[in-house]
Design a protein around this motif. Structure first.
Motif, PDB file in Angstrom:
ATOM      1  N   TYR A 135       0.842  -1.199   0.000  1.00  0.00           N
ATOM      2  CA  TYR A 135       0.000   0.000   0.000  1.00  0.00           C
ATOM      3  C   TYR A 135       0.871   1.242   0.000  1.00  0.00           C
ATOM      4  CZ  TYR A 135      -3.473   3.365   1.856  1.00  0.00           C
ATOM      5  OH  TYR A 135      -4.287   4.457   2.066  1.00  0.00           O
ATOM      6  N   VAL A 136       0.690   2.057  -1.024  1.00  0.00           N
ATOM      7  CA  VAL A 136       1.380   3.343  -1.085  1.00  0.00           C
ATOM      8  C   VAL A 136       0.342   4.417  -0.785  1.00  0.00           C
ATOM      9  CG1 VAL A 136       2.615   4.972  -2.564  1.00  0.00           C
ATOM     10  CG2 VAL A 136       3.016   2.520  -2.799  1.00  0.00           C
ATOM     11  N   PRO A 137       0.339   4.958   0.436  1.00  0.00           N
ATOM     12  CA  PRO A 137      -0.716   5.915   0.790  1.00  0.00           C
ATOM     13  C   PRO A 137      -0.444   7.286   0.181  1.00  0.00           C
ATOM     14  CG  PRO A 137       0.766   5.639   2.625  1.00  0.00           C
ATOM     15  CD  PRO A 137       1.266   4.737   1.538  1.00  0.00           C
ATOM     16  N   GLU A 138      -1.470   8.109   0.254  1.00  0.00           N
ATOM     17  CA  GLU A 138      -1.375   9.445  -0.324  1.00  0.00           C
ATOM     18  C   GLU A 138      -0.344  10.293   0.429  1.00  0.00           C
ATOM     19  OE1 GLU A 138      -5.291  11.028  -0.727  1.00  0.00           O
ATOM     20  OE2 GLU A 138      -4.531  13.012  -1.195  1.00  0.00           O
ATOM     21  N   ASP A 139      -0.338  10.187   1.749  1.00  0.00           N
ATOM     22  CA  ASP A 139       0.648  10.938   2.545  1.00  0.00           C
ATOM     23  C   ASP A 139       1.949  10.165   2.541  1.00  0.00           C
ATOM     24  OD1 ASP A 139      -1.300  12.675   3.205  1.00  0.00           O
ATOM     25  OD2 ASP A 139      -1.712  11.809   5.177  1.00  0.00           O
ATOM     26  N   VAL A 182      11.259   5.746  -2.745  1.00  0.00           N
ATOM     27  CA  VAL A 182      11.580   4.886  -1.600  1.00  0.00           C
ATOM     28  C   VAL A 182      10.351   4.071  -1.209  1.00  0.00           C
ATOM     29  CG1 VAL A 182      12.175   4.850   0.859  1.00  0.00           C
ATOM     30  CG2 VAL A 182      13.409   6.355  -0.693  1.00  0.00           C
ATOM     31  N   LEU A 183       9.199   4.764  -1.179  1.00  0.00           N
ATOM     32  CA  LEU A 183       7.958   4.078  -0.832  1.00  0.00           C
ATOM     33  C   LEU A 183       7.659   2.955  -1.823  1.00  0.00           C
ATOM     34  CD1 LEU A 183       5.046   6.480   0.142  1.00  0.00           C
ATOM     35  CD2 LEU A 183       5.482   4.208   1.018  1.00  0.00           C
ATOM     36  N   LEU A 184       7.757   3.282  -3.104  1.00  0.00           N
ATOM     37  CA  LEU A 184       7.477   2.272  -4.124  1.00  0.00           C
ATOM     38  C   LEU A 184       8.491   1.139  -4.047  1.00  0.00           C
ATOM     39  CD1 LEU A 184       6.413   4.497  -7.132  1.00  0.00           C
ATOM     40  CD2 LEU A 184       5.087   2.618  -6.183  1.00  0.00           C
ATOM     41  N   VAL A 222      -1.906  -1.290  -3.791  1.00  0.00           N
ATOM     42  CA  VAL A 222      -2.865  -0.192  -3.742  1.00  0.00           C
ATOM     43  C   VAL A 222      -2.059   1.100  -3.727  1.00  0.00           C
ATOM     44  CG1 VAL A 222      -4.718   0.870  -2.399  1.00  0.00           C
ATOM     45  CG2 VAL A 222      -4.509  -1.620  -2.464  1.00  0.00           C
ATOM     46  N   VAL A 223      -2.264   1.963  -4.715  1.00  0.00           N
ATOM     47  CA  VAL A 223      -1.518   3.236  -4.745  1.00  0.00           C
ATOM     48  C   VAL A 223      -2.478   4.409  -4.795  1.00  0.00           C
ATOM     49  CG1 VAL A 223       0.735   2.637  -5.683  1.00  0.00           C
ATOM     50  CG2 VAL A 223      -1.195   2.869  -7.225  1.00  0.00           C
ATOM     51  N   CYS A 224      -2.226   5.403  -3.942  1.00  0.00           N
ATOM     52  CA  CYS A 224      -3.051   6.605  -3.914  1.00  0.00           C
ATOM     53  C   CYS A 224      -2.248   7.789  -4.414  1.00  0.00           C
ATOM     54  CB  CYS A 224      -3.526   6.900  -2.505  1.00  0.00           C
ATOM     55  SG  CYS A 224      -4.740   5.743  -1.932  1.00  0.00           S
ATOM     56  N   SER A 225      -2.807   8.519  -5.348  1.00  0.00           N
ATOM     57  CA  SER A 225      -2.180   9.733  -5.907  1.00  0.00           C
ATOM     58  C   SER A 225      -0.670   9.570  -6.032  1.00  0.00           C
ATOM     59  CB  SER A 225      -2.481  10.941  -5.035  1.00  0.00           C
ATOM     60  OG  SER A 225      -3.851  11.080  -4.848  1.00  0.00           O
TER      61      SER A 225
END
Lengths: 520, 365
Positions: free
Chosen positions: A353-357, A421-423, A438-441
Motif C-alpha cells: 500500500y502506497v498511501p497518499e501521505d 523509496v515508498l514504491l 494499492v496506490v493513492c495519488s
C-alpha cells in the motif's frame, strides 16, 4: 550565462520599449552541504510581467526564490533592485524593498481573522488596534486587485484558495511590488487556479511583478510572459512570449532529455482474481463513506478509481489495507479473507500500500531509508539492520533514488525520491511477495521526470503480474494507465468502463454525480 | 529608540554534533554564572562557594561516594522521565511513583519474612517497588492510551495523592508501615535480609550498578530492538505507526508502565539501600522532579543520563555540605537545579537556530 544555456525563442532583451527591470539577480551561487543548489544563476523580472521559474523538484528554483526574497543569502553573486545593488539580510529586508514571497505552505494563524493575519508582523501599528480602519484598509487593498475577501472571516474556516488569497493580500498590504508565488497551484482545484490566474493578471496590470514558481508545464505556458528553466541548479534555457512555447521543448529543457508525456497502456495478459471486494460499506461518525462497493482485480490488471477528492477513495484504500474496519462486506486478497484482520494480516497475503501521505504515513520522516524499509517488514525482536543493508543499497540503485546511502533520512528526500523509496519498499515485497498494490495519488506533487519514472514502475509491476488499484484525483493519469476505470461518487461505484474505450465526458459526468447508477 | 543591533535566528537543518554535546555543558556553566549573581548580591563569594561545592561534591573521597549514592536514585528517576519523554509522553509524576516504590518495597521487605535469604529478598523488594510504581501510573497510562487524556495533568495530580499517602502510612497510629516501637512517627524497618550492605564505611550501595546497567540496557533496547523501533515510529508519526500495523495503544501503555516502574524502582532502592524503611522526609527531597531536569540535561538520551545524573547529584551533595560547613543557604543548590533546567531548555534554541547579532545599517542604495 553559462555554456549549457541557450535561447529557445527570441530573447526578450532584443525587444525594444519593454518595462524596466524591477529586480535582477546576477551570478548567484548557493551551496548547501553536498549540493550546489544554484550554480551561477542569472534571473530578472520586469515591472508588470510574469516571469516563471520552471524546474523539477530539486532543480534549485525554491533556493533562488528564497534568495530573491531575503530568506537565504547567496554565497556569491548580487541582487539589483531597479538597477541599484541591494543586500537582503532577511525576508523583512526583502519586504522593505517591496519583495514578498507567498509560500506553498501558508503561514497563517488559523484562529485569527483575515485582517489580523494580514497585519501580523507589520510594525508601526501602535499599541491599540483600530480594527475598523484596518478592516477598511485590508478590504480596499484586496478589492483593488480583484481579490474580494471578508476581513472579518476566520482564516481556519476558509478554503485553501481563499487562504492563498489572504497570503497574497498580506503581501500587497505590506507594500509588495514583486510577488514570488511558490508552486501556488499545487494546493488548488482547477476552478481556484482560474481565479488565481485572474488575480495575477490584475496584479500585473497594476504594475506588479510576479515570479511564478512551478513545474507544471501547462499552466506555465498559460500564465507566463517569460520562462527561465533550471536544471541541477543551472539555467538551461530562457523562453519568452506568452502561449507561443512548446511544452515538449520546455519539458526537454527541464528534464534534459525527451520524455513521453502520455503513458501508454502496455498490452499484457490478465490472470486470476487477486482482490475481491463484496458489498463493502463503511460509516465514519455516522456518515456513510462507502456504500455497497463491489469489484475485483486480476493479476496483471490495473483498476483505476476516479473521483473528486473526498468521495471515499482514501477510506476505500485504508479499508483494503486493513487500517479501517468496514461496517459490512468482505475483502479477499488472493483467496484469504482479510476483512477486519488488520494491516499485518493483509500484508502477509501479499498486500502492498502506497498511501497518499508519503512523509508521516508511508514514511517516518526522522528515520533513515533503511529503517523505513523495515516499517512494513517483519523486524524480529532484535532489529537486524545488517542483513537488510545490502538490499537497501540495491534498491537505492535500482530505483535511482538520489540519496547518500541507506542512512539518508527520509525527511531530507525530495518528494519524488520519497515516493521512489515508498514504491521500492512496497514493490519489493515485505512479509510476502507483493500480489496486490494499492496506490493513492502516486504522482501528486512530483515533477515531470519523477512522474514518468513512477508511472513506468507501475506499468512494470503490472507486467510482472501484480494486481494494481490506482486511486488518483488526476483523471488523465487514471484514463491513460488503467485497464478498467471505476468512478466513486459519494462512496458508491456509479460508473465502470474499460480504460481503452473510456470517454472523458462520461467519466467526468459520473464524477460530478450526473450519472445515476450508470454502470456499463 | 531602537538599538542599532538585531538578533537574527537562522534555522539549522541539522544540529551539529559538537553543539549537541556542548549545550548541556554550557547550560550548567550558565546556571553557575546565574547563581553567582545571587551569591554576590547576598554577600557570598561565588568562587569560594563553588570551590567548596565542587570539592565537597566531586573532589573528596567522601564527596564522590556520597555523590554516587545520591545519583543511584536520580539515575532511576532520570531514565524514568526520559524513557517516556522520548515518545512525547510527559510523565512528570515520577515523584509520586517514587513514593509508591518506597511503599511497595517496604511492604515486601516487611511482609515476606525473615526466612528468605538476602539474594532473593533484595530483588523481591526492588520488584515490588517497581510494580508499585507501575501501578501508580496505571490509570494515567490507561486513559492516555485509550482516550488520549493528558498524562501531564494526571501524573502530576497523582503525585499529591502519593505524598498524602506517605503521610497517611507513617502518621496514622496503627499503620502497618509505622514503627510500633517508637512514639515518634517513623517507618517500620524491613527485615535484615531485605537490606544491602554499603561499600565499606561509605553510603554507597551496589544498587548504583543496577541503575547504570538499566540505563545502558534501555538505551540499547531503544536503539536496537523491535520495541524501540515501535517507540521511534510512534514518537515521530502516529499515522505511520497505524499504517504499519503498530499497536500504538499497547506501546504507549507499555512505555508508561515501564516509566512508572523505573521511578518506583528508585524508591525501592532507597529501601534496600540507605533507609531500610519508609522515610517521610522523602516528600521534601524532590528526587522524582529532579529526574525531569536530568532527562532534559541529557536530552532524553538514556545512556547520557548516567552522566547528567551523577553531575546533578554532585551539585546537590556539594550544596548540602556547603550549608553544614559554611552558612551558605542550601537553597543555592535548589536554585541551581532550576537554573540548569532553564538553561538546558534555552540551550535548545542554540542547537536549533544559528543565532547572530547583526548591526542594522542603513540600506545601501
Amino acid at each position: 550565462m553559462n555554456d549549457t544555456s541557450h535561447e529557445v525563442a527570441q530573447g526578450s532583451h532584443h525587444l525594444g520599449g519593454v518595462a524596466p527591470t524591477a529586480l535582477s539577480a546576477h551570478n548567484i551561487v548557493k551551496r548547501f552541504p553536498g549540493v550546489l543548489a544554484n550554480d551561477n544563476v542569472d534571473f530578472d523580472v520586469r515591472a508588470g510581467e510574469v516571469h516563471t521559474l520552471l524546474g523539477e523538484n530539486g532543480a534549485g528554483k525554491s533556493t533562488l526564490a528564497a534568495i530573491l526574497c531575503g530568506l537565504y543569502q547567496p554565497d556569491s553573486g548580487y541582487l539589483l533592485r531597479n538597477g541599484k545593488p541591494m543586500h537582503l539580510s532577511s525576508p523583512r529586508a526583502g519586504l522593505q524593498h517591496g519583495i514578498a514571497m507567498v509560500h506553498q505552505h501558508f503561514r497563517l494563524v488559523d484562529r485569527f481573522t483575515v485582517s489580523e493575519n494580514v497585519i501580523l508582523g507589520s510594525r508601526d501599528l501602535g499599541f491599540r488596534l483600530n480594527r475598523k480602519e484596518i478592516n477598511e484598509q485590508v478590504a480596499a487593498v484586496a478589492e483593488s486587485f480583484g481579490l474580494p475577501i471578508d476581513p472579518n472571516a476566520v482564516v481556519g474556516e476558509l478554503s485553501v484558495g481563499q487562504r492563498q488569497r489572504v497570503e497574497i493580500v498580506k503581501a500587497l498590504y505590506q507594500g509588495a511590488e514583486i510577488l514570488l508565488l511558490d508552486e501556488p497551484t499545487a494546493v488548488l482545484v482547477p476552478a481556484e487556479v482560474e481565479k488565481l490566474f485572474d488575480n495575477v493578471h490584475s496584479m500585473t496590470k497594476a504594475g506588479k511583478s510576479i515570479v511564478f514558481i512551478s513545474h507544471k508545464l501547462g499552466e506555465v505556458v498559460e500564465i507566463s510572459d517569460r520562462v527561465t528553466v533550471l536544471r541541477n541548479g543551472r539555467v538551461t534555457g530562457h523562453v519568452s512570449g506568452k502561449g507561443t512555447t512548446d511544452t515538449r521543448e520546455l519539458a526537454r529543457l527541464m528534464v534534459g532529455r525527451d520524455i513521453e508525456l502520455n503513458a501508454q497502456r502496455a498490452t499484457h495478459p490478465i490472470g486470476h482474481e487477486v482482490l475481491q471486494i463484496r458489498n463493502l460499506s463503511l460509516s465514519i461518525n455516522e456518515v456513510e463513506v462507502l456504500s455497497d462497493v463491489s469489484f475485483n482485480i486480476h493479476a496483471g490488471e490495473m483498476v483505476g478509481i476516479a473521483g473528486v477528492a473526498g468521495n471515499g477513495q482514501r477510506e476505500l484504500a485504508d479499508t483494503i489495507a486493513g487500517l479501517i474496519s468496514p461496517a459490512s462486506g468482505s475483502i479477499t486478497i488472493s483467496g484469504a479473507m482479510t476483512t477486519d484482520r488488520g494491516p499485518i494480516q493483509a500484508r502477509e497475503v501479499g498486500l502492498a500500500y502506497v498511501p497518499e501521505d508519503r512523509l508521516g504515513m508511508g514514511l517516518v520522516p526522522s528515520m533513515s531509508i533503511l529503517d523505513n524499509l523495515l516499517l512494513t517488514r517483519d523486524r524480529k525482536v532484535i532489529v537486524d539492520r545488517t542483513s537488510i543493508r545490502p538490499e537497501a543499497s540495491r534498491l537505492i540503485d535500482q530505483f535511482e533514488i538520489k540519496a547518500n546511502g541507506p542512512d539518508h533520512l527520509a525527511r531530507k528526500l525530495s518528494g519524488g525520491n520519497a515516493q521512489k523509496v515508498l514504491l521500492a519498499r512496497e514493490l519489493s515485497g515485505g512479509r510476502s511477495a507483493t500480489k496486490l498494490l494499492v496506490v493513492c495519488s502516486p504522482t501528486r506533487g512530483l515533477d515531470v521526470g519523477a512522474i514518468e519514472t513512477v508511472r513506468s514502475l507501475l506499468n512494470d509491476a503490472r507486467s510482472a503480474g501484480q494486481a494494481i488499484l490506482l486511486i488518483s484525483e488526476d483523471l488523465d493519469e487514471v484514463m491513460s494507465l488503467a485497464d478498467r476505470i471505476l468512478v466513486l461518487y459519494r462512496g458508491a461505484v456509479v460508473h465502470e468502463t474499460p480504460g481503452a474505450t473510456a470517454s472523458l465526458s462520461t467519466v467526468g459526468a459520473a464524477m460530478a454525480g450526473l450519472l445515476e447508477n450508470g454502470g456499463v | 529608540m531602537r538599538l542599532p543591533i538585531r538578533v537574527v535566528f537562522d534555522q539549522r537543518g541539522e544540529a551539529p554534533k559538537r553543539l549537541t554535546a556542548l549545550v548541556p555543558i554550557v547550560s550548567v556553566l550558565a546556571a553557575l554564572f546565574f547563581g553567582a549573581i545571587f551569591l554576590l548580591a547576598t554577600g557570598y563569594s561565588p568562587i569560594d562557594t563553588y570551590t567548596n561545592m565542587f570539592s565537597d561534591g566531586f573532589a573528596s573521597s567522601r564527596g564522590v561516594t556520597d555523590t554516587l549514592a545520591l545519583s543511584t536514585v536520580l539515575i532511576c528517576t532520570g531514565i524514568a522521565a526520559a524513557f517516556a519523554f522520548q515518545m512525547n509522553i510527559y510523565n512528570i509524576g515520577g515523584e509520586g511513583q517514587l513514593y509508591l516504590g518506597m511503599i511497595g518495597g517496604a511492604w515486601a521487605g516487611i511482609t515476606l519474612g525473615d526466612h528468605l535469604p538476602s539474594l532473593i529478598m533484595v530483588p523481591l523488594v526492588l520488584i515490588f517497588g517497581a510494580l508499585a510504581g507501575a501501578l501508580w501510573i496505571f490509570v494515567p497510562a490507561f486513559v492516555r492510551s485509550r482516550l488520549g487524556t493528558s498524562e501531564i495533568v494526571s501524573t502530576l495530580l497523582l503525585t499529591y495523592v502519593a505524598s498524602s499517602l506517605i503521610d497517611y502510612v507513617i502518621y496514622t497510629p496503627d499503620s502497618f508501615f509505622r514503627n510500633p516501637n517508637t512514639s515518634f512517627p517513623q517507618g517500620r524497618l524491613v527485615s535484615a535480609s531485605a537490606k544491602l550492605q554499603s561499600f565499606g564505611d561509605t553510603r554507597l550501595y551496589p544498587t548504583i550498578f543496577v541503575a547504570i546497567i538499566l540505563a545502558v540496557v534501555l538505551y540499547w533496547v531503544v536503539k536496537r530492538t523491535e520495541f524501540g523501533y515501535r517507540i521511534n515510529v510512534i514518537a515521530d508519526s502516529p499515522k505511520a505507526a497505524h499504517y504499519a500495523g503498530i499497536n500504538a495503544k499497547r506501546t504507549t501503555m507499555s512505555v508508561m508502565l515501564i516509566s512508572g516502574a523505573l521511578a518506583g524502582l528508585g524508591g525501592a532502592m532507597l529501601i534496600v539501600g540507605p533507609y531500610g524503611k519508609i522515610e517521610p522526609s522523602i516528600v521534601n527531597l524532590g528526587y522524582g522532579y529532579a529526574g525531569i531536569v536530568i532527562a532534559a540535561l541529557a536530552r532524553n538520551n538514556l545512556a547520557a543520563i548516567v552522566v547528567s545524573g551523577i553531575l546533578f547529584a554532585g551539585l546537590r551533595v556539594g550544596g548540602e555540605k556547603l550549608q553544614i560547613s559554611t552558612d551558605t543557604p542550601i537553597h543555592i543548590g535548589v536554585m541551581l537545579q532550576g537554573a540548569i533546567l532553564l538553561f538546558a531548555l534555552g540551550g535548545e534554541a542554540f542547537r536549533r537556530y544559528k543565532i547572530r547579532v547583526v548591526l542594522v545599517r542603513a540600506v545601501t542604495t
